[in-house]
Design an enzyme around this catalytic site. Sequence first.
Site, PDB file in Angstrom:
ATOM      1  N   TRP A  95      -3.809  -1.654  -1.356  1.00 52.86           N
ATOM      2  CA  TRP A  95      -3.842  -2.860  -2.195  1.00 52.86           C
ATOM      3  C   TRP A  95      -4.289  -3.952  -1.242  1.00 52.86           C
ATOM      4  O   TRP A  95      -3.538  -4.395  -0.381  1.00 52.86           O
ATOM      5  CB  TRP A  95      -2.468  -3.157  -2.791  1.00 52.86           C
ATOM      6  CG  TRP A  95      -2.501  -4.292  -3.755  1.00 52.86           C
ATOM      7  CD1 TRP A  95      -2.093  -5.577  -3.540  1.00 52.86           C
ATOM      8  CD2 TRP A  95      -2.976  -4.254  -5.107  1.00 52.86           C
ATOM      9  NE1 TRP A  95      -2.284  -6.330  -4.663  1.00 52.86           N
ATOM     10  CE2 TRP A  95      -2.826  -5.555  -5.646  1.00 52.86           C
ATOM     11  CE3 TRP A  95      -3.528  -3.259  -5.910  1.00 52.86           C
ATOM     12  CZ2 TRP A  95      -3.208  -5.869  -6.957  1.00 52.86           C
ATOM     13  CZ3 TRP A  95      -3.899  -3.584  -7.213  1.00 52.86           C
ATOM     14  CH2 TRP A  95      -3.730  -4.872  -7.723  1.00 52.86           C
ATOM     15  N   CYS A 137       0.867  -1.179   0.000  1.00 52.48           N
ATOM     16  CA  CYS A 137       0.000   0.000   0.000  1.00 52.48           C
ATOM     17  C   CYS A 137       0.902   1.226   0.000  1.00 52.48           C
ATOM     18  O   CYS A 137       2.096   1.134   0.238  1.00 52.48           O
ATOM     19  CB  CYS A 137      -0.857   0.045   1.263  1.00 52.48           C
ATOM     20  SG  CYS A 137      -1.835  -1.440   1.495  1.00 52.48           S
ATOM     21  N   LYS A 153       8.988 -14.209 -22.166  1.00 52.68           N
ATOM     22  CA  LYS A 153       9.472 -12.884 -21.751  1.00 52.68           C
ATOM     23  C   LYS A 153      10.267 -12.230 -22.881  1.00 52.68           C
ATOM     24  O   LYS A 153      10.145 -11.045 -23.133  1.00 52.68           O
ATOM     25  CB  LYS A 153      10.360 -13.004 -20.492  1.00 52.68           C
ATOM     26  CG  LYS A 153       9.593 -13.205 -19.209  1.00 52.68           C
ATOM     27  CD  LYS A 153       8.902 -11.940 -18.760  1.00 52.68           C
ATOM     28  CE  LYS A 153       7.709 -12.150 -17.870  1.00 52.68           C
ATOM     29  NZ  LYS A 153       6.516 -12.744 -18.473  1.00 52.68           N
ATOM     30  N   LYS A 200      -2.279  -4.996 -19.888  1.00 52.71           N
ATOM     31  CA  LYS A 200      -2.054  -5.630 -18.585  1.00 52.71           C
ATOM     32  C   LYS A 200      -3.182  -6.585 -18.228  1.00 52.71           C
ATOM     33  O   LYS A 200      -2.957  -7.635 -17.656  1.00 52.71           O
ATOM     34  CB  LYS A 200      -1.903  -4.549 -17.503  1.00 52.71           C
ATOM     35  CG  LYS A 200      -1.463  -5.088 -16.153  1.00 52.71           C
ATOM     36  CD  LYS A 200      -0.059  -5.656 -16.193  1.00 52.71           C
ATOM     37  CE  LYS A 200       0.313  -6.424 -14.950  1.00 52.71           C
ATOM     38  NZ  LYS A 200       1.392  -7.388 -15.218  1.00 52.71           N
ATOM     39  N   ASN A 254       0.488  -0.772   6.137  1.00 53.30           N
ATOM     40  CA  ASN A 254       0.897  -1.574   4.986  1.00 53.30           C
ATOM     41  C   ASN A 254       1.455  -2.875   5.537  1.00 53.30           C
ATOM     42  O   ASN A 254       2.167  -2.851   6.533  1.00 53.30           O
ATOM     43  CB  ASN A 254       1.994  -0.814   4.219  1.00 53.30           C
ATOM     44  CG  ASN A 254       2.553  -1.623   3.067  1.00 53.30           C
ATOM     45  OD1 ASN A 254       1.849  -2.410   2.462  1.00 53.30           O
ATOM     46  ND2 ASN A 254       3.826  -1.417   2.772  1.00 53.30           N
ATOM     47  N   GLY A 255       1.115  -4.003   4.921  1.00 54.95           N
ATOM     48  CA  GLY A 255       1.669  -5.269   5.381  1.00 54.95           C
ATOM     49  C   GLY A 255       0.590  -6.186   5.922  1.00 54.95           C
ATOM     50  O   GLY A 255      -0.603  -5.977   5.692  1.00 54.95           O
ATOM     51  N   GLU A 313       8.545 -19.871 -20.030  1.00 54.90           N
ATOM     52  CA  GLU A 313       8.353 -18.510 -19.518  1.00 54.90           C
ATOM     53  C   GLU A 313       9.518 -17.605 -19.950  1.00 54.90           C
ATOM     54  O   GLU A 313       9.311 -16.445 -20.319  1.00 54.90           O
ATOM     55  CB  GLU A 313       8.221 -18.560 -17.981  1.00 54.90           C
ATOM     56  CG  GLU A 313       8.259 -17.233 -17.241  1.00 54.90           C
ATOM     57  CD  GLU A 313       7.148 -16.252 -17.612  1.00 54.90           C
ATOM     58  OE1 GLU A 313       6.275 -16.584 -18.417  1.00 54.90           O
ATOM     59  OE2 GLU A 313       7.190 -15.118 -17.094  1.00 54.90           O
ATOM     60  N   GLU A 371       7.875 -11.186 -25.799  1.00 55.72           N
ATOM     61  CA  GLU A 371       6.957 -10.068 -25.575  1.00 55.72           C
ATOM     62  C   GLU A 371       7.689  -8.753 -25.332  1.00 55.72           C
ATOM     63  O   GLU A 371       7.136  -7.690 -25.592  1.00 55.72           O
ATOM     64  CB  GLU A 371       5.976 -10.377 -24.437  1.00 55.72           C
ATOM     65  CG  GLU A 371       6.607 -10.552 -23.083  1.00 55.72           C
ATOM     66  CD  GLU A 371       5.582 -10.904 -22.008  1.00 55.72           C
ATOM     67  OE1 GLU A 371       4.401 -10.678 -22.214  1.00 55.72           O
ATOM     68  OE2 GLU A 371       6.007 -11.401 -20.946  1.00 55.72           O
ATOM     69  N   ARG A 407       1.321   2.012  -5.901  1.00 53.02           N
ATOM     70  CA  ARG A 407       1.481   0.982  -4.873  1.00 53.02           C
ATOM     71  C   ARG A 407       0.155   0.347  -4.474  1.00 53.02           C
ATOM     72  O   ARG A 407       0.122  -0.630  -3.720  1.00 53.02           O
ATOM     73  CB  ARG A 407       2.133   1.577  -3.620  1.00 53.02           C
ATOM     74  CG  ARG A 407       3.515   2.134  -3.844  1.00 53.02           C
ATOM     75  CD  ARG A 407       4.062   2.669  -2.539  1.00 53.02           C
ATOM     76  NE  ARG A 407       4.178   1.618  -1.550  1.00 53.02           N
ATOM     77  CZ  ARG A 407       5.232   0.848  -1.392  1.00 53.02           C
ATOM     78  NH1 ARG A 407       6.285   1.012  -2.146  1.00 53.02           N
ATOM     79  NH2 ARG A 407       5.246  -0.085  -0.464  1.00 53.02           N
ATOM     80  N   HIS A 409      13.318 -35.047 -31.117  1.00 52.83           N
ATOM     81  CA  HIS A 409      12.136 -35.381 -31.914  1.00 52.83           C
ATOM     82  C   HIS A 409      11.807 -34.293 -32.928  1.00 52.83           C
ATOM     83  O   HIS A 409      10.680 -34.226 -33.394  1.00 52.83           O
ATOM     84  CB  HIS A 409      10.942 -35.659 -30.993  1.00 52.83           C
ATOM     85  CG  HIS A 409      11.188 -36.811 -30.071  1.00 52.83           C
ATOM     86  ND1 HIS A 409      11.286 -38.112 -30.511  1.00 52.83           N
ATOM     87  CD2 HIS A 409      11.408 -36.851 -28.729  1.00 52.83           C
ATOM     88  CE1 HIS A 409      11.537 -38.902 -29.478  1.00 52.83           C
ATOM     89  NE2 HIS A 409      11.626 -38.164 -28.390  1.00 52.83           N
TER      90      HIS A 409
HETATM   91  C1  F6R Z   1       3.117 -12.230 -19.731  1.00 50.99           C
HETATM   92  C2  F6R Z   1       1.839 -11.851 -19.166  1.00 50.99           C
HETATM   93  C3  F6R Z   1       0.606 -12.476 -19.721  1.00 50.99           C
HETATM   94  C4  F6R Z   1      -0.363 -12.825 -18.595  1.00 50.99           C
HETATM   95  C5  F6R Z   1      -1.667 -13.368 -19.168  1.00 50.99           C
HETATM   96  C6  F6R Z   1      -2.647 -13.766 -18.089  1.00 50.99           C
HETATM   97  O1  F6R Z   1       4.172 -11.549 -19.127  1.00 50.99           O
HETATM   98  O2  F6R Z   1       1.770 -11.024 -18.295  1.00 50.99           O
HETATM   99  O3  F6R Z   1       0.926 -13.616 -20.451  1.00 50.99           O
HETATM  100  O4  F6R Z   1       0.238 -13.760 -17.762  1.00 50.99           O
HETATM  101  O5  F6R Z   1      -2.275 -12.387 -19.975  1.00 50.99           O
HETATM  102  O6  F6R Z   1      -2.972 -12.707 -17.280  1.00 50.99           O
HETATM  103  P1  F6R Z   1      -3.590 -12.912 -15.857  1.00 50.99           P
HETATM  104  O7  F6R Z   1      -2.610 -13.628 -15.007  1.00 50.99           O
HETATM  105  O8  F6R Z   1      -3.893 -11.527 -15.363  1.00 50.99           O
HETATM  106  O9  F6R Z   1      -4.839 -13.726 -16.035  1.00 50.99           O
END
Ligand code: F6R
Length: 614
Positions: A75, A2, A488, A609, A101-102, A484, A491, A27, A507
């Site tokens: 948060w 927070c 990264k 996001k 916070n915490g 993963e 993207e 935050r 294979h």
């Molecule tokens: C990759 C990334 C996306 C999310 C995906 C699911 O870095 O952030 O692949 O992981 O869009 O999003 P959530 O977890 O919010 O359902």
Amino acid sequence: MCGIVGYVGHRSAQDVVVEGLRRLEYRGYDSAGVALVAGDRVEWRKRAGKLANLEKLIGEEPLPEVTIGIGHTRWATHGAPNDVNAHPHLGNRRRVAVVHNGIIENFDDLRARLEEDDHQLSSETDTEVAAHLLELQVESGVDLTTAMQRVCQALEGAFTLVAVDAEDPDRVVAARRNSPLVVGVGEGENFLGSDVAAFIEHTREALELGQDQVVTITRDGVEVTDFHGAPVTPKAYHVDWDLSAAEKDGHDWFMRKEIFEQPHAVADSLLGRRTRTGALQLDEMRLSDQELRDIDKIIIIAAGTSFYAGMVAKYAIEHWTRIPVEVELSSEFRYRDPILDYSTLVVAISQSGETADTLQAIRHARTQRSKVLAICNTNGSTIPRESDAVIYTHAGPEIGVASTKGFVTQLVACYLLALYLAQVKGTRYGDEIADVLHQLEAIPAHIETVLSRADAVYDLARAHVDEPTVLFLGRHAGYPVALEGALKLKELAYIHAEGFAGGELKHGPIALIDEGQPVLCVVPPRGRDQLHGKMLSAIQEVRARGARTICLAEEGDTAVAAIADTVIELPRVPVLLQPLLAVVPLQLFACELATAKGHDVDQPRNLAKSVTVE
Ligand code: F6R
């Protein structure tokens, strides 16, 4: 996580506090609130949602013009993000107001004792307990500083608390344990903030507080003590960041900041998980133990990075509980007519809690009478609201579009779920569960170690800036980490990257290996199984065809050191927990390589996001 602000001086406290909160809104933005000391009263306003909602409320119901106050952006961890749970919280007599916070781990016990003594607690938060305890202390005749010292001695967990007392309009008192708090030193005024962004408009002189310290700010000075009242000299420093760097804790990107927050995020994810008797507990469990015992199959649904967390979870859940686990992309789930009934537990993993594919998948599962458990970072979001049980990941807001601390805390939540099921089903002894929990508790320090070697990973990343393709290899729980790592890089750096299971190379994919092809290999720890040896064979296979291998391997792995072009060392942990460490260099690699290419790391092209369309 927070945002917290405290102020005493000569300016309008409302202006300083609200402005500080605006700087800290990254935050937390579930709710916001302020409390000011006016005459011998505390006046407060608080509202769910973004800071703008609070400002509107203050516009409708103005606060008095005073020069001392505290504020908070939340948060949510304990309790939904609504008006009642918003901070500040007040004691019984409305004399003391607190923002926090915490996580106060023993708040259940403390709350029960307060309620036995007829205290009326109106929120679901752990914070309100602290407000009541502080007020009891000042009512007994001690000042707010002493009250804070005494109360903190009784609290367990991680917390920053900032409080004001209606009968002491000259001081703001704060305390910290394992949670951030800095002091801004002005002339005739002093400030408190979760970070310097809260006050760098007003002063650039700051004091760093240590662990378990209480700070009292007045117009004329700052005093710091430990929780037992012994004076402490804080470390003074000058802040030369601009506002944008201050919000990012000095980093260039929120993503990089969030990578470096991971030790803290993992520690926070582990807080408050035990009951008084030491048994594991989940945040919101609306399933009985009998319903959990009846589960004979688990289907994990998720998208993107969360899907890879689900793939790791499969290894842990099956190993510790012997319940069969399927992992499915949520976008595919409904369309294959999955076999579901009341004995299937569907686990939906989502950082945002709003991903449309995952939401539709859980709705489908519920129409088939399956129970749904959400693993989510966003309290009050749709996915946990529509689920039967929730484990929150407590990572705090993730601002960078690419998920980092979201991922590692999802892993922690998955391990906790696996252990919880093992506890309920009795598939593991209590001491075995306790052993794994201890190993998890050691992870934040291990991630620190990995982060302390970031420069070597950055050098490596910059050396690969012109590579058209980077491949990733992993086995077992390291395979989703390879996937993963590739995601990264795709993207953020817009480079072609692919992850493969080590055993799968022969294979087909081995045809991709050409002279000089970089291959990042996640090497399992040396153990009793054959995983390590099999991974070495895969590394040899690509080397024989000219690949340059960058191996993530545990410290002291001489067999890997002998054949790798580059080794990135990881602290020694069990194979199931290794993803928590192995993913970190891959995040750093992608972040640095994208930076070197001049891309916007926090907002990569074509991504959002939270993906609220199917
Ligand atoms: C990759 C990334 C996306 C999310 C995906 C699911 O870095 O952030 O692949 O992981 O869009 O999003 P959530 O977890 O919010 O359902």
